[in-house]
Design an enzyme around this catalytic site. Sequence first.
Site, PDB file in Angstrom:
ATOM      1  N   VAL A 123     -18.951   4.060  13.006  1.00 30.76           N
ATOM      2  CA  VAL A 123     -18.181   3.231  12.072  1.00 30.76           C
ATOM      3  C   VAL A 123     -16.679   3.379  12.339  1.00 30.76           C
ATOM      4  O   VAL A 123     -16.101   4.440  12.098  1.00 30.76           O
ATOM      5  CB  VAL A 123     -18.510   3.594  10.604  1.00 30.76           C
ATOM      6  CG1 VAL A 123     -17.778   2.663   9.644  1.00 30.76           C
ATOM      7  CG2 VAL A 123     -20.011   3.501  10.354  1.00 30.76           C
ATOM      8  N   ASP A 192     -21.875  -6.664  14.032  1.00 33.09           N
ATOM      9  CA  ASP A 192     -21.419  -5.277  14.222  1.00 33.09           C
ATOM     10  C   ASP A 192     -20.665  -4.791  12.975  1.00 33.09           C
ATOM     11  O   ASP A 192     -20.928  -3.704  12.455  1.00 33.09           O
ATOM     12  CB  ASP A 192     -20.517  -5.236  15.465  1.00 33.09           C
ATOM     13  CG  ASP A 192     -19.902  -3.885  15.700  1.00 33.09           C
ATOM     14  OD1 ASP A 192     -20.563  -3.035  16.312  1.00 33.09           O
ATOM     15  OD2 ASP A 192     -18.747  -3.675  15.255  1.00 33.09           O
ATOM     16  N   LYS A 196     -21.734  -1.804  10.137  1.00 33.30           N
ATOM     17  CA  LYS A 196     -20.807  -0.727   9.775  1.00 33.30           C
ATOM     18  C   LYS A 196     -20.537  -0.674   8.274  1.00 33.30           C
ATOM     19  O   LYS A 196     -20.504   0.400   7.674  1.00 33.30           O
ATOM     20  CB  LYS A 196     -19.495  -0.894  10.545  1.00 33.30           C
ATOM     21  CG  LYS A 196     -19.655  -0.616  12.042  1.00 33.30           C
ATOM     22  CD  LYS A 196     -18.413  -1.052  12.815  1.00 33.30           C
ATOM     23  CE  LYS A 196     -18.562  -0.709  14.301  1.00 33.30           C
ATOM     24  NZ  LYS A 196     -17.499  -1.353  15.102  1.00 33.30           N
TER      25      LYS A 196
END
Lengths: 412, 412
Positions: A123, A192, A196
């Site tokens: 992250v 993505d 996260k």
Amino acid sequence: MSKKLKIGLFGFGVVGQGLYDITVSRHLNLEIKKIAIKDASKKRSLPSELFTTDRWEILNDPEINTVIELINDAEAAYEIVSYALKNGKNVVSANKKMIALHLEELVQLQRKHDTALLYEGAVCGSIPIIRNLEEYYDNELLYAVSGIFNGSSNYILSKVFNENQTYGDALRKAQELGFAETDPTLDVGGYDAKFKVCIAAAHAYGLFINPDDVLNIGIQNLHLSDMKYVSEKGQKLKLVPVAKKRNDNEVSIYVLPKLVERDDFLYNVENEYNGVSVQAAFADQQFFFGKGAGGHPTGAAVFSDISALRYDYRYEYKKTLVEEKVDFNNEEVIQVYLRFNQQRLLQELPFISIDETFSCKQYHYVVGSVRLADIFNAKDAILADGAFIADTGKYVAHTETLAEEAVCCNID
Amino acid sequence: MSKKLKIGLFGFGVVGQGLYDITVSRHLNLEIKKIAIKDASKKRSLPSELFTTDRWEILNDPEINTVIELINDAEAAYEIVSYALKNGKNVVSANKKMIALHLEELVQLQRKHDTALLYEGAVCGSIPIIRNLEEYYDNELLYAVSGIFNGSSNYILSKVFNENQTYGDALRKAQELGFAETDPTLDVGGYDAKFKVCIAAAHAYGLFINPDDVLNIGIQNLHLSDMKYVSEKGQKLKLVPVAKKRNDNEVSIYVLPKLVERDDFLYNVENEYNGVSVQAAFADQQFFFGKGAGGHPTGAAVFSDISALRYDYRYEYKKTLVEEKVDFNNEEVIQVYLRFNQQRLLQELPFISIDETFSCKQYHYVVGSVRLADIFNAKDAILADGAFIADTGKYVAHTETLAEEAVCCNID
């Protein structure tokens, strides 16, 4: 005292090599015993006896007490990580997709088998956001966690807006530099960033969410007319994941492009950098900034996790243990800018109120308030139209009041 | 499992009350048993039996296992904290002066008596910089830690530069809002920032430094002509403490006003906010932003420390334990802007090289390179002249090369 770590490493790409560089430059009580790779024919910078293509050489080696998983394939990563956790090995992973898709189960495995899974590198690269949510804000009431979580799409937006590069050129450059995922849709489509923010939400709100239930629309359909709109307002466009409290019991999570004002810290987050904004009841506004992609920054986060394992550190997911649970839903109403081609898109995406409309020969746009669930349902239609949607960042006060206003607007 | 904390609180000012607000709004396994105050006659918002003016009622209460020290007086704070640590009580403090002046001894006391002293609230209010230096960067090679560490002087600079307020008005406003220390010299003279950067240096570099050996000059002598110089360059002026590596073995620490460019993150840190910039070998540039002053932000940091004590958290000062030690000195050469009144000041403060000179009837300024040790020695002369000195932020490459350049300049 620190524990001796014998490490089995999966993957030797950009991050794996970055990690190796960091590890050898330190004199710590750890050893990388074996590196599992997919392609045995690729030329490597290290002695060949360090490498294997057989995952079991690591997973079944009783000497190896720590597994570092840095491969692309989320399903293979899941098999490796869950097997390792079940068999007494601690794990560090940077695979956001795998973690986001399996987090609830992975937390149960950790608790059941008394092993630890750390994933700071998954992250926002080098930014220690998970560690801070887990440790520092563990008893803070968090109103919102948001920011720029994807270095690749941010790099593209920087090049497009600041250097007049074409979208295609900027994307290619990002891939060459190793910032972008192999499949660019993961980055530019906001997947993505969604993985996260879902992981962050587990630590911020004690929520385990199926990423499939979370809205994500990215910058795929960005058009010259959108850039003109943003620039004329003196704003910038950023791809921003948001996890925020609607009220005491409900949390909204979504990923959309966002119009960012000059005095917002995100305005100055350029290129592969990431920025995380935390709004807390008592600590107030907090902002974290750092490199979100690239071998060394992510390697540094992975390395910090490895270092923490030497002291038996583990996440406690304290907010999953509190009594006052919160729920996730898509009921939040936000104001958006929607540039589109076909008028019929407005039937697919019902606005609660419309504040501005604009039409010219080439395209139309509206600015108005809309429910996240309605954007979620209209996602395919939005993308198929070639439309571009962005959060204006204007705060929409109360859903109830808004509904009333909407009625007024419709009458007008 | 978490430990039950019975708390004795010293001080019930802005931070103490902020802390109390946070504590009562949570349902945690802790209790504030007694609050020691100086002035019994002041009206309090809580029942009078909670208060005492006798420190021993807390320090000698065997039931109290945790002391929270939030008083102004650094020497009294030192007596309280060291007594508590010696007698098996863990301590949370936000007293930067006390900690900076006694840190080495306080670390020894913690180790000897197996107690913990946490002090996140002492450095940059709500920003978790100590925790991150301690935990996340514990094995990172840090090139530099710097930023805006004093909310009060930053508030004044914001009001003066952005809203054309006078220095005096802005200072009074800061004091009214509770951002400023009782003695303003602590803030505007850079002492508060110096104490904080010295504490940070213990965690970043494993160094215990006597603050008296560290250069600090603040914004006391800021003049209209200095504001004009800064504004014309499109820069802003910030009071910036710096701890940075000169090379593998040497660290420089100093506090000076600094000219900040528009693309620097510190440029947008306004009012009572703080910002901490960390430059690391692998994680690269990192930036933390948050409120640096005020009851709730600092209270939130103190509260996070209290919460960590429930899990027996303590600082390990890992960088004091490594073999490769670094030394502190004032040998660094920096480029400064010096506006002054009397030419003889240049004899007190020898420049290595001078890049710009300017003179008019009212004042003179030079821009040039100078050794920190020479500024340190000339501090009284600088302040007495009414001169204003600021770091230009221009990187001075090599002391050796510079010395050669200086010779050239002198010949010129």
